[in-house]
Design a protein around this motif. Structure first.
Motif, PDB file in Angstrom:
ATOM      1  N   ILE A  93       0.835  -1.205   0.000  1.00 44.30           N
ATOM      2  CA  ILE A  93       0.000   0.000   0.000  1.00 44.30           C
ATOM      3  C   ILE A  93       0.868   1.253   0.000  1.00 44.30           C
ATOM      4  O   ILE A  93       0.607   2.211  -0.747  1.00 44.30           O
ATOM      5  CB  ILE A  93      -0.968  -0.022   1.197  1.00 44.30           C
ATOM      6  N   ALA A  94       1.920   1.253   0.806  1.00 33.58           N
ATOM      7  CA  ALA A  94       2.815   2.413   0.842  1.00 33.58           C
ATOM      8  C   ALA A  94       3.488   2.635  -0.511  1.00 33.58           C
ATOM      9  O   ALA A  94       3.556   3.770  -1.006  1.00 33.58           O
ATOM     10  CB  ALA A  94       3.871   2.224   1.930  1.00 33.58           C
ATOM     11  N   LEU A  95       3.968   1.557  -1.134  1.00 35.08           N
ATOM     12  CA  LEU A  95       4.616   1.677  -2.441  1.00 35.08           C
ATOM     13  C   LEU A  95       3.633   2.169  -3.499  1.00 35.08           C
ATOM     14  O   LEU A  95       3.960   3.055  -4.299  1.00 35.08           O
ATOM     15  CB  LEU A  95       5.207   0.327  -2.861  1.00 35.08           C
ATOM     16  N   HIS A  96       2.444   1.630  -3.489  1.00 26.01           N
ATOM     17  CA  HIS A  96       1.449   2.030  -4.496  1.00 26.01           C
ATOM     18  C   HIS A  96       1.065   3.497  -4.332  1.00 26.01           C
ATOM     19  O   HIS A  96       0.955   4.224  -5.332  1.00 26.01           O
ATOM     20  CB  HIS A  96       0.209   1.147  -4.391  1.00 26.01           C
ATOM     21  N   CYS A  97       0.880   3.941  -3.103  1.00 26.46           N
ATOM     22  CA  CYS A  97       0.547   5.350  -2.873  1.00 26.46           C
ATOM     23  C   CYS A  97       1.678   6.266  -3.335  1.00 26.46           C
ATOM     24  O   CYS A  97       1.439   7.293  -3.981  1.00 26.46           O
ATOM     25  CB  CYS A  97       0.245   5.596  -1.393  1.00 26.46           C
ATOM     26  N   TRP A  98       2.896   5.897  -3.009  1.00 29.16           N
ATOM     27  CA  TRP A  98       4.043   6.723  -3.362  1.00 29.16           C
ATOM     28  C   TRP A  98       4.223   6.775  -4.879  1.00 29.16           C
ATOM     29  O   TRP A  98       4.446   7.842  -5.457  1.00 29.16           O
ATOM     30  CB  TRP A  98       5.287   6.183  -2.696  1.00 29.16           C
ATOM     31  N   ILE A  99       4.141   5.637  -5.528  1.00 34.19           N
ATOM     32  CA  ILE A  99       4.289   5.600  -6.990  1.00 34.19           C
ATOM     33  C   ILE A  99       3.230   6.463  -7.661  1.00 34.19           C
ATOM     34  O   ILE A  99       3.522   7.264  -8.553  1.00 34.19           O
ATOM     35  CB  ILE A  99       4.227   4.151  -7.506  1.00 34.19           C
ATOM     36  N   LEU A 100       1.989   6.298  -7.229  1.00 31.18           N
ATOM     37  CA  LEU A 100       0.911   7.050  -7.878  1.00 31.18           C
ATOM     38  C   LEU A 100       0.993   8.536  -7.569  1.00 31.18           C
ATOM     39  O   LEU A 100       0.673   9.361  -8.431  1.00 31.18           O
ATOM     40  CB  LEU A 100      -0.441   6.476  -7.485  1.00 31.18           C
ATOM     41  N   ASN A 101       1.429   8.907  -6.369  1.00 30.60           N
ATOM     42  CA  ASN A 101       1.604  10.332  -6.056  1.00 30.60           C
ATOM     43  C   ASN A 101       2.682  10.971  -6.929  1.00 30.60           C
ATOM     44  O   ASN A 101       2.537  12.108  -7.378  1.00 30.60           O
ATOM     45  CB  ASN A 101       1.967  10.525  -4.583  1.00 30.60           C
ATOM     46  N   LEU A 102       3.774  10.266  -7.162  1.00 34.14           N
ATOM     47  CA  LEU A 102       4.857  10.829  -7.965  1.00 34.14           C
ATOM     48  C   LEU A 102       4.519  10.862  -9.456  1.00 34.14           C
ATOM     49  O   LEU A 102       4.924  11.768 -10.167  1.00 34.14           O
ATOM     50  CB  LEU A 102       6.141  10.020  -7.767  1.00 34.14           C
ATOM     51  N   ARG A 103       3.790   9.886  -9.908  1.00 31.94           N
ATOM     52  CA  ARG A 103       3.593   9.740 -11.352  1.00 31.94           C
ATOM     53  C   ARG A 103       2.249  10.217 -11.859  1.00 31.94           C
ATOM     54  O   ARG A 103       2.029  10.234 -13.072  1.00 31.94           O
ATOM     55  CB  ARG A 103       3.788   8.278 -11.733  1.00 31.94           C
ATOM     56  N   TRP A 104       1.347  10.573 -10.981  1.00 33.59           N
ATOM     57  CA  TRP A 104       0.013  10.931 -11.453  1.00 33.59           C
ATOM     58  C   TRP A 104       0.039  12.186 -12.315  1.00 33.59           C
ATOM     59  O   TRP A 104      -0.568  12.224 -13.373  1.00 33.59           O
ATOM     60  CB  TRP A 104      -0.923  11.125 -10.255  1.00 33.59           C
ATOM     61  N   VAL A 105       0.767  13.198 -11.893  1.00 39.02           N
ATOM     62  CA  VAL A 105       0.797  14.466 -12.621  1.00 39.02           C
ATOM     63  C   VAL A 105       1.679  14.376 -13.866  1.00 39.02           C
ATOM     64  O   VAL A 105       1.301  14.824 -14.942  1.00 39.02           O
ATOM     65  CB  VAL A 105       1.288  15.601 -11.697  1.00 39.02           C
ATOM     66  N   SER A 106       2.847  13.787 -13.727  1.00 36.24           N
ATOM     67  CA  SER A 106       3.772  13.712 -14.858  1.00 36.24           C
ATOM     68  C   SER A 106       4.035  12.243 -15.205  1.00 36.24           C
ATOM     69  O   SER A 106       5.088  11.708 -14.911  1.00 36.24           O
ATOM     70  CB  SER A 106       5.072  14.430 -14.513  1.00 36.24           C
ATOM     71  N   SER A 107       3.068  11.633 -15.848  1.00 35.69           N
ATOM     72  CA  SER A 107       3.183  10.207 -16.156  1.00 35.69           C
ATOM     73  C   SER A 107       4.136   9.938 -17.327  1.00 35.69           C
ATOM     74  O   SER A 107       4.558   8.807 -17.525  1.00 35.69           O
ATOM     75  CB  SER A 107       1.807   9.618 -16.464  1.00 35.69           C
ATOM     76  N   HIS A 108       4.483  10.967 -18.086  1.00 35.60           N
ATOM     77  CA  HIS A 108       5.381  10.770 -19.230  1.00 35.60           C
ATOM     78  C   HIS A 108       6.849  10.872 -18.840  1.00 35.60           C
ATOM     79  O   HIS A 108       7.723  10.543 -19.622  1.00 35.60           O
ATOM     80  CB  HIS A 108       5.059  11.781 -20.341  1.00 35.60           C
ATOM     81  N   ARG A 109       7.112  11.350 -17.626  1.00 27.89           N
ATOM     82  CA  ARG A 109       8.473  11.454 -17.119  1.00 27.89           C
ATOM     83  C   ARG A 109       8.797  10.266 -16.232  1.00 27.89           C
ATOM     84  O   ARG A 109       7.942   9.773 -15.502  1.00 27.89           O
ATOM     85  CB  ARG A 109       8.605  12.722 -16.268  1.00 27.89           C
ATOM     86  N   PHE A 110      10.016   9.833 -16.280  1.00 30.52           N
ATOM     87  CA  PHE A 110      10.454   8.732 -15.416  1.00 30.52           C
ATOM     88  C   PHE A 110      10.871   9.313 -14.083  1.00 30.52           C
ATOM     89  O   PHE A 110      11.859  10.039 -13.988  1.00 30.52           O
ATOM     90  CB  PHE A 110      11.610   7.967 -16.065  1.00 30.52           C
ATOM     91  N   VAL A 111      10.110   9.017 -13.042  1.00 27.82           N
ATOM     92  CA  VAL A 111      10.382   9.540 -11.707  1.00 27.82           C
ATOM     93  C   VAL A 111      10.732   8.363 -10.802  1.00 27.82           C
ATOM     94  O   VAL A 111       9.948   7.428 -10.648  1.00 27.82           O
ATOM     95  CB  VAL A 111       9.145  10.274 -11.144  1.00 27.82           C
TER      96      VAL A 111
END
Length: 162
Positions: A93-111
């Motif tokens: 759950i922690a990993l999924h939340c973190w991944i989606l928070n980082l990538r939701w806005v800029s999904s075309h960038r590798f974060v």
């Protein structure tokens, strides 16, 4: 009592949920350009982990060992699975939340931050332990001795009463 046909069905459901979990862990990074799809996959994965824990607990409650009151014997045998399952669910759950928070806005960038990488490694290590202990527990729960009276159970009961 758990019949062979019922156990086969339960085992099939458990293995299907584990296979889905393994699939999402393996291929979810390929879908980072589609955060909505990734969100749905992650939600289903977390629910599958929770369902697997519930299924194991129901199977434990169904054993003769549990019904005669030797809960400590079952907890001793399945403590590692329960702890690893809780840890794995929390890390997922922690990993999924973190991944989606980082990538939701800029999904075309590798974060990929250092903290996210560390959490990713710990979640995958917990996944390996979770798969191992879960498979071992499902095999052990298929033992017919857990569902009927036997000499080793009487000995365990006598030791518990002393």
């Amino acid at each position: 009592m758990l019949q062979t046909s019922n156990y086969s069905l339960v085992l099939l459901v458990q293995l299907a949920l584990l296979t889905y979990d393994l699939f999402v862990n393996s291929f979810s990074e390929l879908l980072r350009a589609a955060p909505v799809v990734q969100l749905v996959l992650f939600i289903i994965q977390d629910i599958a982990i929770l369902f697997n824990v519930i299924i194991v607990l129901l199977m434990l409650f169904n054993t003769y060992v549990f019904q005669v009151g030797l809960v400590s014997l079952l907890l001793e045998r399945f403590r590692a699975l329960l702890v690893i399952s809780g840890l794995y669910l929390a890390l997922s759950i922690a990993l999924h939340c973190w991944i989606l928070n980082l990538r939701w806005v800029s999904s075309h960038r590798f974060v990929w931050t250092n903290g996210l990488e560390t959490l990713f490694v710990f979640q995958r290590l917990a996944a390996v332990l979770y798969y191992y202990f879960y498979k071992r527990a499902t095999e052990y729960l298929g033992d017919p001795r857990l569902y009927e009276d036997s000499p080793w159970l009487r000995n365990a009961f006598a030791r518990a009463r002393q």
